[in-house]
Scaffold this active site. Structure first.
Site: not given
Ligand code: SAH
Length: 352
Positions: A91, A104, A111, A115, A118, A190, A214, A331
């Site tokens: 997507e 984006c 992945c 996290c 996520c 990112s 971070l 995100c």
């Molecule tokens: N793998 C990369 C890019 C993908 S995610 C990274 O980790 O930066 C893009 C951003 O969305 C990252 O900062 C991620 O931590 C954030 N993100 C992930 N899950 C989220 C959520 N449920 N709500 C808001 N931001 C989220």
């Protein structure tokens, strides 16, 4: 299977042209059709001989993704689901605003960072995207809107630094004058942060702006929610090198998780980290909820308190507006609905 021509650099195409007895300058013409005119059909390359057009068609394709679904949000953002040649889904999200149109893009199907906050993480890693698949997201997305995409953010599905080589190739294609010719400052990657890869990216001719996810200000907390997590000290050292080499300001993304990382102590620790590199900024991200998530985002007053704290200390903060909540384009939410459907299908097949 025919190869996607977008995976080939100018140099590699020159080799190929030599092998079929075509002069070098024809490569420039081909690149012009693809990267400048954005025509995705060899038969329309009208300044090439019929023989060469046929040779190209015999050996290459330009498009391997197909548009599966387009969802438009009330806020103007558009989520596009693409189907890959091997029947997987990825997507992208187009986010138009007053002075720019941001796209984006994804770098992986699923992945493997894991996290806890996520939704994409729940898929695990299915595979890396090819350079061509990263670029096609841009070409096809732009083809369905009446505007030019002005900015690209690598913030979709996947961790760009894990799919490192294809990510670097895609950057070269986006940034170099010979290809799409975006400015370095128009592109943001990112990343969860891998120090060795950040240093290698810093040395790369086409290094874009970098934004570190971070989210936590101590190693213990970060490790708890981000299983593949490097030491914050090492990350900041590599970012300092990045800043020195590229002269681009560093952004720290900080996800706001109610009751978890939003206390006064957290703000103070975050300040200590962010003030180590001059000109660094903070991007506060309210948590986007999804089905089954156990986190919540703090209320507006608490977010304001964060902003105020950093403003008083001269650190620029922005709060990320999440686009496309109504279409699961925000995100951390990408890919899940389509892939889940696919996984369920696979599961049913296995059972039957
Ligand atoms: N793998 C990369 C890019 C993908 S995610 C990274 O980790 O930066 C893009 C951003 O969305 C990252 O900062 C991620 O931590 C954030 N993100 C992930 N899950 C989220 C959520 N449920 N709500 C808001 N931001 C989220």
């Amino acid at each position: 299977m025919k190869k996607n021509i977008l995976n080939f650099s100018k140099k590699e195409l020159e080799e190929f042209f030599k092998s079929i007895g075509e002069p070098k300058f024809r490569v420039t013409q081909v690149l012009d059709w693809i990267y400048k005119k954005k025509v995705l059909d060899f038969s329309s390359f009208s300044n090439l001989s019929k023989r060469l057009r046929e040779k190209l068609e015999e050996n290459f394709v330009i498009k391997t993704l197909s548009i599966e679904e387009i969802h438009e949000s009330k806020d103007g953002s558009i989520k596009i689901a693409f189907k890959t040649f091997d029947d997987k889904y990825i997507e992208s999200v187009i986010i138009p605003s007053k002075d720019r149109v941001t796209l984006c893009i994804s770098t992986q199907i699923g992945c493997n960072i894991g996290c806890a906050f996520c939704n994409t993480a729940r898929l695990g890693l299915i595979r890396n995207l090819y350079t061509s698949e990263i670029l096609e997201q841009y070409l096809l997305s732009e083809s369905i809107i009446n505007k030019k995409i002005t900015n690209i953010v690598y913030m979709g599905m996947g961790e760009p630094l894990v799919n490192f080589d294809n990510f670097l190739n895609s950057l070269e294609r986006f940034i170099s004058e010979e290809y799409f010719n975006f400015g370095k400052r128009k592109i943001v990657v990112s990343t969860i942060g891998i120090p060795e890869k950040i240093r290698r990216l810093a040395d790369f001719e086409y290094a874009p702006k970098i934004s570190l996810s971070l989210h936590f200000s101590t190693d213990e907390e970060r490790k708890k929610y981000i299983p593949v997590s490097y030491k914050i000290d090492e990350l900041v050292e590599s970012l300092y090198y990045y800043y020195k080499m590229t002269n681009l300001p560093i952004t720290y993304e900080y996800l706001l998780l109610n009751g978890i990382n939003t206390s006064q102590q957290h703000m103070e620790k975050l300040y200590q980290i962010v003030s180590l590199i001059p000109k660094s900024k903070i991007n506060l991200i309210p948590f986007n909820e999804f089905e089954g998530s156990s986190f919540s985002t703090p209320d507006v007053e608490e977010i304001e308190r964060f902003k105020e704290f950093f403003k008083e200390r001269g650190i620029f903060t922005s709060v990320r507006t999440s686009y496309g909540r109504d279409i699961s384009a925000a995100c951390g939410n990408l890919g899940f609905s389509l892939l889940k459907r696919d996984l369920v299908k696979r599961d049913l097949k296995r059972k039957s």
